[in-house]
Scaffold this motif. Structure first.
Motif, PDB file in Angstrom:
ATOM      1  N   LEU A  57       0.825  -1.208   0.000  1.00 33.39           N
ATOM      2  CA  LEU A  57       0.000   0.000   0.000  1.00 33.39           C
ATOM      3  C   LEU A  57       0.861   1.260   0.000  1.00 33.39           C
ATOM      4  CD1 LEU A  57      -2.846  -1.088   2.430  1.00 33.39           C
ATOM      5  CD2 LEU A  57      -3.106  -0.519   0.014  1.00 33.39           C
ATOM      6  N   LYS A  58       1.969   1.249   0.739  1.00 32.96           N
ATOM      7  CA  LYS A  58       2.877   2.400   0.735  1.00 32.96           C
ATOM      8  C   LYS A  58       3.450   2.642  -0.661  1.00 32.96           C
ATOM      9  CE  LYS A  58       4.741   2.831   5.395  1.00 32.96           C
ATOM     10  NZ  LYS A  58       5.077   4.234   5.506  1.00 32.96           N
ATOM     11  N   GLY A  59       3.572   1.575  -1.463  1.00 34.87           N
ATOM     12  CA  GLY A  59       4.025   1.732  -2.843  1.00 34.87           C
ATOM     13  C   GLY A  59       3.046   2.530  -3.678  1.00 34.87           C
ATOM     14  N   VAL A  60       1.784   2.503  -3.307  1.00 37.80           N
ATOM     15  CA  VAL A  60       0.746   3.272  -3.995  1.00 37.80           C
ATOM     16  C   VAL A  60       0.669   4.680  -3.419  1.00 37.80           C
ATOM     17  CG1 VAL A  60      -1.751   3.445  -4.357  1.00 37.80           C
ATOM     18  CG2 VAL A  60      -0.613   1.245  -4.599  1.00 37.80           C
ATOM     19  N   ASP A  61       0.802   4.792  -2.093  1.00 39.83           N
ATOM     20  CA  ASP A  61       0.722   6.099  -1.431  1.00 39.83           C
ATOM     21  C   ASP A  61       1.575   6.072  -0.169  1.00 39.83           C
ATOM     22  OD1 ASP A  61      -0.018   8.426   0.028  1.00 39.83           O
ATOM     23  OD2 ASP A  61      -1.945   8.460  -0.989  1.00 39.83           O
ATOM     24  N   PRO A  62       2.692   6.788  -0.159  1.00 38.63           N
ATOM     25  CA  PRO A  62       3.592   6.779   1.002  1.00 38.63           C
ATOM     26  C   PRO A  62       2.989   7.414   2.257  1.00 38.63           C
ATOM     27  CG  PRO A  62       4.336   8.382  -0.620  1.00 38.63           C
ATOM     28  CD  PRO A  62       3.193   7.633  -1.246  1.00 38.63           C
ATOM     29  N   ASN A  63       1.844   8.076   2.132  1.00 45.74           N
ATOM     30  CA  ASN A  63       1.199   8.674   3.305  1.00 45.74           C
ATOM     31  C   ASN A  63       0.444   7.650   4.144  1.00 45.74           C
ATOM     32  OD1 ASN A  63       2.189  11.243   2.888  1.00 45.74           O
ATOM     33  ND2 ASN A  63       0.452  11.854   1.639  1.00 45.74           N
ATOM     34  N   ILE A  64       0.391   6.412   3.684  1.00 43.80           N
ATOM     35  CA  ILE A  64      -0.156   5.336   4.516  1.00 43.80           C
ATOM     36  C   ILE A  64       0.938   4.986   5.519  1.00 43.80           C
ATOM     37  CG2 ILE A  64      -0.960   2.950   4.549  1.00 43.80           C
ATOM     38  CD1 ILE A  64      -2.129   3.485   1.733  1.00 43.80           C
ATOM     39  N   LEU A  65       0.681   5.247   6.790  1.00 42.11           N
ATOM     40  CA  LEU A  65       1.717   5.159   7.811  1.00 42.11           C
ATOM     41  C   LEU A  65       1.750   3.820   8.543  1.00 42.11           C
ATOM     42  CD1 LEU A  65       1.138   8.708   9.346  1.00 42.11           C
ATOM     43  CD2 LEU A  65       2.768   8.040   7.554  1.00 42.11           C
ATOM     44  N   LYS A  66       0.576   3.315   8.914  1.00 39.85           N
ATOM     45  CA  LYS A  66       0.491   2.077   9.693  1.00 39.85           C
ATOM     46  C   LYS A  66      -0.685   1.269   9.173  1.00 39.85           C
ATOM     47  CE  LYS A  66       2.193   4.181  13.962  1.00 39.85           C
ATOM     48  NZ  LYS A  66       1.856   4.522  15.353  1.00 39.85           N
ATOM     49  N   LEU A  67      -0.676  -0.020   9.494  1.00 42.23           N
ATOM     50  CA  LEU A  67      -1.757  -0.894   9.068  1.00 42.23           C
ATOM     51  C   LEU A  67      -1.960  -1.984  10.109  1.00 42.23           C
ATOM     52  CD1 LEU A  67      -2.434  -2.381   5.628  1.00 42.23           C
ATOM     53  CD2 LEU A  67      -2.093  -3.934   7.529  1.00 42.23           C
ATOM     54  N   ASN A  76     -13.675 -11.850   5.459  1.00 42.71           N
ATOM     55  CA  ASN A  76     -13.499 -10.439   5.122  1.00 42.71           C
ATOM     56  C   ASN A  76     -12.886  -9.680   6.302  1.00 42.71           C
ATOM     57  OD1 ASN A  76     -15.846 -10.694   6.581  1.00 42.71           O
ATOM     58  ND2 ASN A  76     -17.160  -9.751   5.063  1.00 42.71           N
ATOM     59  N   PRO A  77     -11.565  -9.850   6.500  1.00 39.19           N
ATOM     60  CA  PRO A  77     -10.896  -9.098   7.569  1.00 39.19           C
ATOM     61  C   PRO A  77     -11.062  -7.596   7.350  1.00 39.19           C
ATOM     62  CG  PRO A  77      -9.401 -10.690   6.565  1.00 39.19           C
ATOM     63  CD  PRO A  77     -10.639 -10.665   5.736  1.00 39.19           C
ATOM     64  N   ILE A  78     -10.986  -6.857   8.428  1.00 35.04           N
ATOM     65  CA  ILE A  78     -11.091  -5.404   8.355  1.00 35.04           C
ATOM     66  C   ILE A  78      -9.679  -4.836   8.388  1.00 35.04           C
ATOM     67  CG2 ILE A  78     -11.953  -3.325   9.483  1.00 35.04           C
ATOM     68  CD1 ILE A  78     -14.166  -5.171  10.691  1.00 35.04           C
ATOM     69  N   VAL A  79      -9.304  -4.136   7.326  1.00 31.43           N
ATOM     70  CA  VAL A  79      -7.983  -3.524   7.220  1.00 31.43           C
ATOM     71  C   VAL A  79      -8.121  -2.067   7.641  1.00 31.43           C
ATOM     72  CG1 VAL A  79      -6.072  -2.926   5.680  1.00 31.43           C
ATOM     73  CG2 VAL A  79      -7.354  -5.056   5.324  1.00 31.43           C
ATOM     74  N   VAL A  80      -7.355  -1.671   8.651  1.00 28.92           N
ATOM     75  CA  VAL A  80      -7.383  -0.291   9.126  1.00 28.92           C
ATOM     76  C   VAL A  80      -6.011   0.313   8.853  1.00 28.92           C
ATOM     77  CG1 VAL A  80      -7.674   1.219  11.126  1.00 28.92           C
ATOM     78  CG2 VAL A  80      -9.048  -0.866  10.925  1.00 28.92           C
ATOM     79  N   VAL A  81      -6.012   1.455   8.170  1.00 25.77           N
ATOM     80  CA  VAL A  81      -4.751   2.151   7.928  1.00 25.77           C
ATOM     81  C   VAL A  81      -4.791   3.537   8.538  1.00 25.77           C
ATOM     82  CG1 VAL A  81      -4.185   0.873   5.825  1.00 25.77           C
ATOM     83  CG2 VAL A  81      -5.408   3.029   5.645  1.00 25.77           C
ATOM     84  N   GLU A  82      -3.652   3.909   9.123  1.00 26.71           N
ATOM     85  CA  GLU A  82      -3.466   5.285   9.568  1.00 26.71           C
ATOM     86  C   GLU A  82      -2.865   6.039   8.387  1.00 26.71           C
ATOM     87  OE1 GLU A  82      -1.326   5.696  13.254  1.00 26.71           O
ATOM     88  OE2 GLU A  82      -2.415   4.018  14.138  1.00 26.71           O
ATOM     89  N   TYR A  83      -3.420   7.225   8.151  1.00 27.88           N
ATOM     90  CA  TYR A  83      -3.090   7.959   6.926  1.00 27.88           C
ATOM     91  C   TYR A  83      -2.751   9.400   7.245  1.00 27.88           C
ATOM     92  CZ  TYR A  83      -3.725   9.324   2.008  1.00 27.88           C
ATOM     93  OH  TYR A  83      -3.557   9.777   0.727  1.00 27.88           O
TER      94      TYR A  83
END
Length: 189
Positions: A57-67, A76-83
């Motif tokens: 995901l960071k390869g698509v947008d480096p502003n994705i900080l944590k996951l 269907n796991p829930i993916v949470v990203v800090e942005y």
């Protein structure tokens, strides 16, 4: 395991006095999720470890900080990203089509991806369903704070809930809470 796109209901123009996330006072879109019925047949095709998915995901947008992924044992796991938001989150969503086989539900937050209590509070209080919930290419939720500069949001976003030290001490004297380190960290006091 029972949430799919066809079980999501988004309503418009609902009167709500706790509406700080809607652009117009007392009106907003509300989200309903029907988690009953049969188990979802199609789940995540390829579940990746948090670190691997974060790197992709960071390869698509480096502003994705944590996951952090919750309920990885389900379909269907829930993916949470800090942005770190420097542009509207829907622009990020447009870049994620290639992640369909790894993600079924994605929630984007400003912070708190590892504190489940605050995460649920933040997500449920930071969305207007008609603006912040997207169903393609998978379920995506923008649960970030909105502002005028980035999001063209016309209202002032409220501060965190505040509780004075005196109120907390009174609640502890009434034996309604126990003011220990765990309590203070859990509720970010």
């Amino acid at each position: 395991n029972r949430i799919s796109k066809d079980k999501i209901l988004i309503s418009e123009g609902v009167v709500d006095h706790l509406d700080h996330s809607s652009p117009k006072q007392f009106e907003g879109g509300k989200l309903g999720v029907d988690a009953t019925g049969k188990e979802v047949e199609e789940g995540v095709e390829e579940l990746l470890e948090d670190e691997v998915l974060l790197k992709k995901l960071k390869g698509v947008d480096p502003n994705i900080l944590k996951l952090k992924q919750y309920k990885k044992e389900t379909k269907n796991p829930i993916v949470v990203v800090e942005y770190k938001k420097e542009a509207p989150v829907p622009l990020l969503f447009k870049k994620l089509d290639s992640f369909k086989k790894h993600i079924k539900i994605l929630i984007v937050v400003d912070e708190d991806s590892k504190n489940p209590y605050m995460l649920v509070w933040r997500v449920s209080n930071s969305i207007d369903a008609k603006r912040d919930v997207f169903l393609e290419p998978f379920i995506m939720v923008d649960a970030t704070k909105k502002d005028k500069k980035i999001d063209n949001f016309p209202r002032v976003w409220p501060q965190e809930v505040f509780c004075s030290k005196e109120v907390l001490e009174r609640l502890e004297k009434m034996e309604l809470i126990e003011l220990d380190r765990e309590f203070l960290e859990r509720f970010r006091i």
